[in-house]
Scaffold this motif. Structure first.
Motif, PDB file in Angstrom:
ATOM      1  N   SER A 193      40.807  35.361  43.267  1.00 38.54           N
ATOM      2  CA  SER A 193      41.675  36.533  43.134  1.00 38.54           C
ATOM      3  C   SER A 193      41.272  37.618  44.121  1.00 38.54           C
ATOM      4  O   SER A 193      42.122  38.253  44.742  1.00 38.54           O
ATOM      5  CB  SER A 193      41.617  37.081  41.703  1.00 38.54           C
ATOM      6  OG  SER A 193      42.103  36.126  40.793  1.00 38.54           O
ATOM      7  N   TYR A 242      46.148  40.350  39.710  1.00 39.10           N
ATOM      8  CA  TYR A 242      46.333  39.021  40.295  1.00 39.10           C
ATOM      9  C   TYR A 242      45.649  37.959  39.428  1.00 39.10           C
ATOM     10  O   TYR A 242      46.202  36.898  39.172  1.00 39.10           O
ATOM     11  CB  TYR A 242      45.781  38.979  41.723  1.00 39.10           C
ATOM     12  CG  TYR A 242      46.103  37.689  42.428  1.00 39.10           C
ATOM     13  CD1 TYR A 242      47.303  37.526  43.094  1.00 39.10           C
ATOM     14  CD2 TYR A 242      45.222  36.617  42.393  1.00 39.10           C
ATOM     15  CE1 TYR A 242      47.628  36.336  43.724  1.00 39.10           C
ATOM     16  CE2 TYR A 242      45.530  35.425  43.015  1.00 39.10           C
ATOM     17  CZ  TYR A 242      46.732  35.286  43.676  1.00 39.10           C
ATOM     18  OH  TYR A 242      47.030  34.094  44.279  1.00 39.10           O
ATOM     19  N   TYR A 243      44.447  38.257  38.958  1.00 43.71           N
ATOM     20  CA  TYR A 243      43.683  37.338  38.110  1.00 43.71           C
ATOM     21  C   TYR A 243      44.460  37.013  36.836  1.00 43.71           C
ATOM     22  O   TYR A 243      44.589  35.855  36.443  1.00 43.71           O
ATOM     23  CB  TYR A 243      42.331  37.974  37.783  1.00 43.71           C
ATOM     24  CG  TYR A 243      41.496  37.223  36.793  1.00 43.71           C
ATOM     25  CD1 TYR A 243      40.802  36.081  37.174  1.00 43.71           C
ATOM     26  CD2 TYR A 243      41.380  37.649  35.480  1.00 43.71           C
ATOM     27  CE1 TYR A 243      40.012  35.385  36.267  1.00 43.71           C
ATOM     28  CE2 TYR A 243      40.593  36.966  34.575  1.00 43.71           C
ATOM     29  CZ  TYR A 243      39.921  35.835  34.967  1.00 43.71           C
ATOM     30  OH  TYR A 243      39.152  35.153  34.067  1.00 43.71           O
TER      31      TYR A 243
END
Length: 190
Positions: A89, A78-79
């Motif tokens: 995140s 996600y980051y």
């Protein structure tokens, strides 16, 4: 009496200094204003916003990692995909795990119907097989209304202890009874 004048003057200076410092601190707090309200770390709103930032492939991979229990890898994905900070995140992945979201393409992001997409499950052109086993007991569910994403959400619900919701979701996406779904879910929660 003259011997008390110096200590009283020092005491007055200290009290005045403390009063000035307290006033300066309160002014700084007043000029900053209230902190902007952010959604709770596991709120459905945060989950919807986080899901909207992902492409279809990233969304699928993220939920696969969540379903496998690989939280750190999901946060890293996600980051890297969004460029949000690590804390944001972490919060987003936590919200996505707690409130699973379907992938919505950007043009379909306008809410046309209620947010409960599970009312009428989509039928896929293939049959999906989900197998769960514990010890000598093995259960299998085969349905054309299941896929990796839906099964991942069901497993996440089971692992989070919400076995009734997981069993209910499994019955909506397959042709099994609630009793059979509960038996299957019981084999999932380790």
């Amino acid at each position: 009496m003259e011997s008390l004048v110096v200590p009283v003057l020092i005491l007055c200076a200290v009290v005045t200094g403390v009063a000035v410092a307290v006033r300066a601190i309160s002014r700084r707090k007043a000029t900053r204003g209230p902190e902007p309200a952010q959604p709770a770390a596991t709120s459905p709103e945060l989950a919807r916003a986080a899901a909207a930032k992902l492409s279809e492939e990233e969304h699928r991979r993220l939920y696969a990692l969540i379903a496998q229990g690989q939280a750190m890898a999901a946060i890293k994905l996600y980051y890297e995909a969004t460029g949000d900070g690590l804390r944001a995140s972490r919060d987003a992945v936590g919200a996505l795990a707690a409130h699973p979201q379907p992938y919505r393409s950007p043009e379909a992001a306008a809410p046309e119907q209620d947010e409960d997409e599970d009312n009428e499950p989509q039928r896929f052109p293939y049959r999906y097989r989900a197998i769960a086993s514990k010890g000598d007991v093995t259960r299998e569910v085969s349905s054309n209304m299941l896929n990796d994403e839906i099964y991942g959400r069901i497993r996440t619900l089971a692992r989070n202890g919400d076995t009734e919701a997981a069993a209910s979701a499994l019955t909506r996406h397959s042709d099994i009874s609630m009793k059979q779904a509960r038996e299957f879910i019981e084999l999932l929660d380790d």
